[in-house]
Design an enzyme around this catalytic site. Structure first.
Site, PDB file in Angstrom:
ATOM      1  N   HIS A 135       0.804  -0.784   0.030  1.00 47.48           N
ATOM      2  CA  HIS A 135       0.209  -0.167  -0.098  1.00 47.48           C
ATOM      3  C   HIS A 135       0.806   1.503  -0.166  1.00 47.48           C
ATOM      4  O   HIS A 135       1.672   1.258   0.774  1.00 47.48           O
ATOM      5  CB  HIS A 135      -0.692   0.084   1.037  1.00 47.48           C
ATOM      6  CG  HIS A 135      -2.076   1.353   0.942  1.00 47.48           C
ATOM      7  ND1 HIS A 135      -1.970   2.695   1.398  1.00 47.48           N
ATOM      8  CD2 HIS A 135      -3.263   0.838   0.880  1.00 47.48           C
ATOM      9  CE1 HIS A 135      -3.087   2.869   1.099  1.00 47.48           C
ATOM     10  NE2 HIS A 135      -4.064   1.772   1.060  1.00 47.48           N
ATOM     11  N   HIS A 145       0.874  -5.303   2.348  1.00 45.92           N
ATOM     12  CA  HIS A 145      -0.552  -5.346   2.516  1.00 45.92           C
ATOM     13  C   HIS A 145      -1.382  -6.042   2.519  1.00 45.92           C
ATOM     14  O   HIS A 145      -2.534  -5.996   2.856  1.00 45.92           O
ATOM     15  CB  HIS A 145      -1.340  -3.959   1.791  1.00 45.92           C
ATOM     16  CG  HIS A 145      -2.844  -3.673   2.030  1.00 45.92           C
ATOM     17  ND1 HIS A 145      -2.792  -2.575   3.135  1.00 45.92           N
ATOM     18  CD2 HIS A 145      -3.594  -3.068   1.428  1.00 45.92           C
ATOM     19  CE1 HIS A 145      -4.215  -2.393   2.935  1.00 45.92           C
ATOM     20  NE2 HIS A 145      -4.788  -2.617   1.836  1.00 45.92           N
TER      21      HIS A 145
HETATM   22  C1  SIN Z   1      -7.125   1.570   0.955  1.00 44.73           C
HETATM   23  O1  SIN Z   1      -8.238   2.087   2.218  1.00 44.73           O
HETATM   24  O2  SIN Z   1      -6.838   2.805   0.844  1.00 44.73           O
HETATM   25  C2  SIN Z   1      -7.165  -0.286   1.122  1.00 44.73           C
HETATM   26  C3  SIN Z   1      -8.769  -0.321   0.755  1.00 44.73           C
HETATM   27  C4  SIN Z   1      -7.879  -1.599  -0.119  1.00 44.73           C
HETATM   28  O3  SIN Z   1      -6.738  -2.129  -0.161  1.00 44.73           O
HETATM   29  O4  SIN Z   1      -8.661  -2.241  -0.716  1.00 44.73           O
END
Ligand code: SIN
Length: 504
Positions: A232, A337
């Site tokens: 992420h 993530h």
């Molecule tokens: C986010 O809210 O940026 C993460 C959402 C996800 O990883 O699906």
């Protein structure tokens, strides 16, 4: 000699959305949920900020959601599984709403839907801005606790699997009440989450170190795409482990990425700037930081004074680190993530080993390919968790008394921290052969002293398959092989601890 218990029903290891969806769907067959943390704690589902992607809007169709899912996965998504996910997604959201999940609604009572990167429609059902995981898990936990067929143990840490001579899985070994306990059930579902705890910077609970993945691999289950890890771009860099997330929705609202000089830098990296694919944004932030310019998410104009109501979780996390996002940019860093790879399953959650099922992040259903579409993970957990629960409930175990124990050792804490640093450096946002070989040599040395540890086995799967994939695709970026040449999934098994490739 470990104590042996028998449970007349399905064993489920893990209590995130996938595990609890499986438990509810197993009814009327009994289900025993085994987890080492209080419910709605130690699982990534409860921390999710985004929401659930599902074609609920009048301008949307499951087929469009499936196309976006396939597109995001960079050539490796199984289109049949993506179509299934998209077709069953809307009902999964409605089912959770019926359990009490407080999804945001429009004035007409329909689900309010937000747009996220790489979705062609606004189709993400949210809960109070960034509270989706907490809101959904609270409702599911309440249902599980009042379901007569589900029993929950929150003091059971997975340590092993029990295997029959034909390869079938008969049950698990858990650390419980200070000792090892073998539990035999009619079927076993692994819903043990991802591998964030293998990385120095992670947005997931740090105890998630791939133990379920490692045990399934040691037992000989087919493993798919372990090299594909999603980073992420915007974890909040305030020195917390795990790092709190600054949801992508902030960029959807118009927040800009700037460096220390206050320059917005994303235009230089991609025409879609802040809304470029997640891996592109992660690499851009990595590059700015590596060049010493720093990276910050500036939401002062886009969100400003509305921050406390609009994004309460992000706001609280920022304040805990001394950052007021209404007045100052948020320091950000890419973080592990989501693991796209995992234990290969069919549409019913069945692995290649009889009696063993997998669901959620530890599974590889084929819907994520090389890059998961935003907000597809909770919906995958709900859809395929329920499918695995139903299938496992009707599984008839072959009788057999001879059981082989496959056991993991815990990895000593200082070594775990060394491994996490090495994973971030060498199997992180940027990878190359030299770094991956260095990482594999470290894993070899650690394994010599520590024996079979879940963290080391899972880390080896990631590193070895990242080394073998001599190209860049989705979340896997090889700075020594920037092109795309290998449009096939990685499918492997371990034979006597040695990796064997299978044709995709
Ligand atoms: C986010 O809210 O940026 C993460 C959402 C996800 O990883 O699906």
């Amino acid at each position: 000699m470990a104590e042996r218990r028998h449970f007349d029903g399905v064993l489920i290891v893990g209590a995130g959305l996938a595990g609890l969806s499986a438990a509810l769907a197993a009814a009327p067959t009994r289900a025993l949920v085994l987890t080492g943390a209080p419910l709605a704690k130690g699982c990534s589902s409860a921390w999710a900020q985004g929401g659930m992607a599902a074609a609920l809007g009048v301008d949307d169709l499951p087929a469009l959601h499936a196309v976006d899912t396939v597109q995001a996965g960079a050539g490796l998504v199984d289109p049949v599984m993506a179509a299934l996910l998209a077709a069953e997604g809307p009902d999964a959201v409605r089912r959770l709403a019926a359990l009490g999940a407080p999804f945001d609604r429009t004035g007409d009572g329909d689900f309010a839907q937000s747009l996220e990167a790489a979705h062609s429609r606004a189709r993400v059902a949210r809960v109070k801005g960034d509270q989706a995981g907490r809101g959904i898990m609270d409702a599911v936990v309440r249902s599980v606790l009042s379901a007569g067929h589900v029993e929950v143990r929150t003091d059971a840490v997975l340590r092993g699997l029990l295997q029959q001579p034909d390869g079938g899985i008969a049950g698990v070994v858990v650390q419980m009440d200070g000792r090892l306990v073998e539990i035999i059930g009619s079927a076993t579902i692994l819903a043990t989450g991802g591998i964030g705890g293998l990385y120095e910077v992670t947005t997931t609970p740090a105890e998630l170190q791939g133990d379920g993945l490692a045990l399934a691999a040691l037992a000989g289950a087919r493993i798919g795409d372990p090299e594909f890890v999603q980073f992420h771009p915007t974890a909040i860099d305030i020195g917390r482990d795990p790092a709190p997330l600054a949801t992508e929705a902030l960029r959807g609202e118009g927040a800009k990425l700037i460096n220390r000089a206050g320059e917005a830098f994303m235009d230089a990296y991609h025409p879609d700037a802040e809304l470029a694919p997640r891996d592109v944004v992660a690499r851009a932030i990595h590059a700015e930081r590596a060049a010493g310019r720093g990276a910050f998410l500036d939401a002062r104009t886009a969100v400003g004074a509305h921050f406390p109501e609009a994004f309460p979780a992000v706001f609280a996390a920022c304040l805990s680190g001394g950052v007021d996002p209404r007045r100052e940019p948020i320091p950000v860093v890419p973080a592990c993530h989501y693991h796209m790879g995992g234990i290969v399953t069919d549409a019913e959650g069945a692995t290649t080993l009889p009696g063993l099922f997998a669901a959620g992040e530890c599974a590889s259903t084929g819907v994520h390919g090389a890059n998961r579409l935003a907000s597809n993970s909770l919906v995958e957990a709900a859809v395929f968790g329920a499918r695995a629960g139903r299938a496992a409930a009707t599984w008839t175990a072959a009788p057999g008394k001879v059981l082989h124990r496959i056991l993991l050792n815990p990895l000593a804490e200082p070594l775990l921290q060394d491994l996490r640093r090495a994973m971030s450096t060498n199997a992180g946002v940027l990878r190359d052969a030299a770094g991956l070989l260095e990482l594999l040599a470290l894993i070899d040395r650690m394994e010599l002293n520590q024996g079979p540890c879940g963290a080391l086995i899972a880390a080896r799967l990631v590193a070895a398959c990242a080394l073998a994939r001599q190209e860049s695709r989705g979340g896997h970026y090889r700075s020594d092989y920037p092109g795309q040449v290998q449009p096939a999934r990685t499918l492997i098994t371990l034979k006597g601890g040695v990796m064997e490739s299978l044709a995709a």
